[in-house]
Design a protein around this motif. Structure first.
Motif, PDB file in Angstrom:
ATOM      1  N   ASN A  78      70.740  40.362  10.646  1.00 33.95           N
ATOM      2  CA  ASN A  78      69.641  40.900   9.838  1.00 33.95           C
ATOM      3  C   ASN A  78      68.415  41.189  10.687  1.00 33.95           C
ATOM      4  OD1 ASN A  78      71.181  40.745   7.554  1.00 33.95           O
ATOM      5  ND2 ASN A  78      70.085  39.012   6.635  1.00 33.95           N
ATOM      6  N   TYR A  79      68.075  40.247  11.556  1.00 29.08           N
ATOM      7  CA  TYR A  79      66.881  40.466  12.383  1.00 29.08           C
ATOM      8  C   TYR A  79      67.122  41.577  13.401  1.00 29.08           C
ATOM      9  CZ  TYR A  79      63.083  40.048  15.638  1.00 29.08           C
ATOM     10  OH  TYR A  79      62.013  40.354  16.441  1.00 29.08           O
ATOM     11  N   HIS A  80      68.314  41.651  13.953  1.00 26.60           N
ATOM     12  CA  HIS A  80      68.588  42.702  14.942  1.00 26.60           C
ATOM     13  C   HIS A  80      68.455  44.088  14.307  1.00 26.60           C
ATOM     14  CE1 HIS A  80      69.443  39.692  17.785  1.00 26.60           C
ATOM     15  NE2 HIS A  80      70.694  39.415  17.433  1.00 26.60           N
ATOM     16  N   THR A  81      68.870  44.223  13.042  1.00 26.40           N
ATOM     17  CA  THR A  81      68.674  45.491  12.332  1.00 26.40           C
ATOM     18  C   THR A  81      67.194  45.777  12.170  1.00 26.40           C
ATOM     19  OG1 THR A  81      70.749  45.268  11.101  1.00 26.40           O
ATOM     20  CG2 THR A  81      69.080  46.739  10.176  1.00 26.40           C
ATOM     21  N   PHE A  82      66.444  44.780  11.743  1.00 21.55           N
ATOM     22  CA  PHE A  82      64.995  44.932  11.553  1.00 21.55           C
ATOM     23  C   PHE A  82      64.309  45.309  12.865  1.00 21.55           C
ATOM     24  CE2 PHE A  82      60.696  43.043  11.390  1.00 21.55           C
ATOM     25  CZ  PHE A  82      60.185  43.700  10.273  1.00 21.55           C
ATOM     26  N   GLU A  83      64.706  44.668  13.942  1.00 31.07           N
ATOM     27  CA  GLU A  83      64.109  44.937  15.248  1.00 31.07           C
ATOM     28  C   GLU A  83      64.397  46.363  15.696  1.00 31.07           C
ATOM     29  OE1 GLU A  83      63.788  42.404  19.370  1.00 31.07           O
ATOM     30  OE2 GLU A  83      65.803  42.720  18.531  1.00 31.07           O
ATOM     31  N   LYS A  84      65.603  46.837  15.424  1.00 34.70           N
ATOM     32  CA  LYS A  84      65.970  48.206  15.793  1.00 34.70           C
ATOM     33  C   LYS A  84      65.130  49.219  15.015  1.00 34.70           C
ATOM     34  CE  LYS A  84      70.107  51.168  16.143  1.00 34.70           C
ATOM     35  NZ  LYS A  84      71.574  51.228  15.879  1.00 34.70           N
ATOM     36  N   VAL A  85      64.933  48.957  13.727  1.00 36.79           N
ATOM     37  CA  VAL A  85      64.087  49.826  12.905  1.00 36.79           C
ATOM     38  C   VAL A  85      62.644  49.805  13.418  1.00 36.79           C
ATOM     39  CG1 VAL A  85      63.084  50.124  10.602  1.00 36.79           C
ATOM     40  CG2 VAL A  85      65.532  49.646  10.847  1.00 36.79           C
TER      41      VAL A  85
END
Length: 410
Positions: free
Chosen positions: A175-182
């Motif tokens: 979840n955080y890796h997706t957020f960080e990519k965004v």
């Protein structure tokens, strides 16, 4: 149409720097990937950050940039040795015109920034020097997400900016890796913050949670209800919040907006006239949301943009004024008060897409036109150069590149 060769700064220090770099660089050490139609998607999609030099061998300024770009690549490789973390690449636009067209390259050299295969709106426009390019790459490696160590920090947010706050159980999660990519992609449009573990526990009553805090103290928060494991959904939601439907065009961002390659629908208004802006925003959202992506919705300060107004026979005293800049012609909306007529603003845009406005400019009103009020539009006033009417100019300049010749004549 022959593309333009864009000169870097004519400051003597620039040329001195070029000579030094040409003498000191070691091109053999540079790790620059040459892109073509066979490898471009694979290279860019697998690069955290990619800086791509779109050039032409015949262009003198492209030739001058080559050693600088190579030396910058050497520095980046030393500081960021992971090969896919930072990639320097180049495209010979004479050999690969399809790629140049795909990314709307209109001048040489152009340096475009990509993140995970996605081209960023803001290309590199800094000084063409080794130090400046290397520093630009360093800035791209700064973590776009600020960690909150206390929930009290939420109360001190700058509410003049768009803020997206996320609450995660742990940092090392999908979840955080997706957020960080965004956050990496939208770092120029929003402020991204995150809290983890015990700090965020009170906000994770139903699992990891992301909220958007719009500009303004009294505007309610908006909660992301989609899956944080789905990058496309998360990015689409964040982009919708971070990039306003109606953006302001300024001297600083005019060229960037032009390079997005789609026409402008612009409200010229006096800065203090927020009522007209709010009405325009409301009607764009109500009538034209389906046209997002085919036309840019913008507003401009009448006082700052006196020159384009003069070219459409308007002055700040006439504001608010609505116009379309198609990059071929300027078309004027009949009357701002006509926003009250249901569907009229939408029809104005549809008439652009259908070619009706262009035909009427050259041949007068369509004889079969049955749309009420269209006979009066005759609204196109003059022809423009290949560039938008809003190419970047210093506010002190007394001339404008707008409307100097019709693109049809090129």
């Amino acid at each position: 149409m022959k593309l333009l060769a864009i000169s870097p700064s004519l400051d003597i220090r620039f040329f001195t720097g070029v000579l030094l770099v040409m003498g000191l660089s070691t091109p053999g050490q540079a790790e620059i990937t040459s892109l073509d139609s066979g490898n471009i998607d694979d290279v860019l999609n697998n690069a955290g950050v990619a800086l791509v030099n779109f050039y032409a061998d015949w262009c003198r300024f492209s030739q001058m940039l080559h050693p600088i770009f190579e030396e910058s690549s050497n520095i980046a490789r030393e500081e960021f040795p992971e090969t896919k973390q930072v990639v320097f690449a180049r495209v010979d636009c004479d050999q690969h015109s399809d790629i140049a067209q795909r990314y709307r390259i209109s001048k040489y050299p152009t340096l475009k920034l990509f993140r995970n295969g996605m081209m960023m709106k803001r290309e590199y426009r800094g000084q063409r020097s080794v130090a400046a390019i290397a520093d630009f790459i360093r800035q791209q490696q700064v973590d776009p997400v600020k960690e909150m160590n206390s929930m009290e920090e939420v109360n001190t947010l700058d509410r003049s900016k768009r803020n997206i706050i996320a609450y995660f159980e742990q940092r090392d999660s999908d979840n955080y890796h997706t957020f960080e990519k965004v956050a990496n992609i939208l770092r120029d449009d929003c402020t991204f913050l995150a809290a983890f573990g015990a700090v965020s526990e009170a906000e994770r009553f139903s699992g990891d949670n992301v909220i958007y805090k719009p500009v303004g103290e009294s505007v309610p928060d908006m909660v992301y209800l989609g899956s944080l494991n789905n990058f496309d959904l998360t990015y689409a939601w964040a982009q919708d919040k971070c990039v306003p439907l109606v953006r302001e065009i300024t001297f600083e961002n005019g060229e960037e907006l032009t390079e997005e390659g789609i026409p402008f629908l612009i409200l010229f208004h006096v800065r203090e006239d927020t009522e007209s802006l709010e009405k325009f925003q409301h009607e764009v959202a109500r009538q034209l949301i389906s046209e997002k992506g085919s036309i840019n919705f913008l507003h401009a300060d009448c006082e700052k943009f006196r020159h384009p107004l003069l070219h459409i026979q308007k002055t700040p005293a006439d504001c608010p004024v609505i116009a379309i800049d198609s990059f071929r012609h300027m078309y004027v909306y009949p009357d701002f008060k006509d926003l009250n007529i249901p569907g009229k603003l939408r029809q104005f845009v549809l008439d652009l897409h259908s070619g009706k406005l262009h035909r009427e400019f050259h041949h007068g009103p369509d004889p079969t036109d049955s749309t009420p009020g269209q006979e009066e539009t005759g609204g196109e006033v003059a022809s423009s150069p290949p560039e938008s009417s809003f190419q970047k100019l210093a506010p002190s300049e007394t001339r404008y590149t707008i409307l100097s010749r019709d693109r049809d004549e090129l």
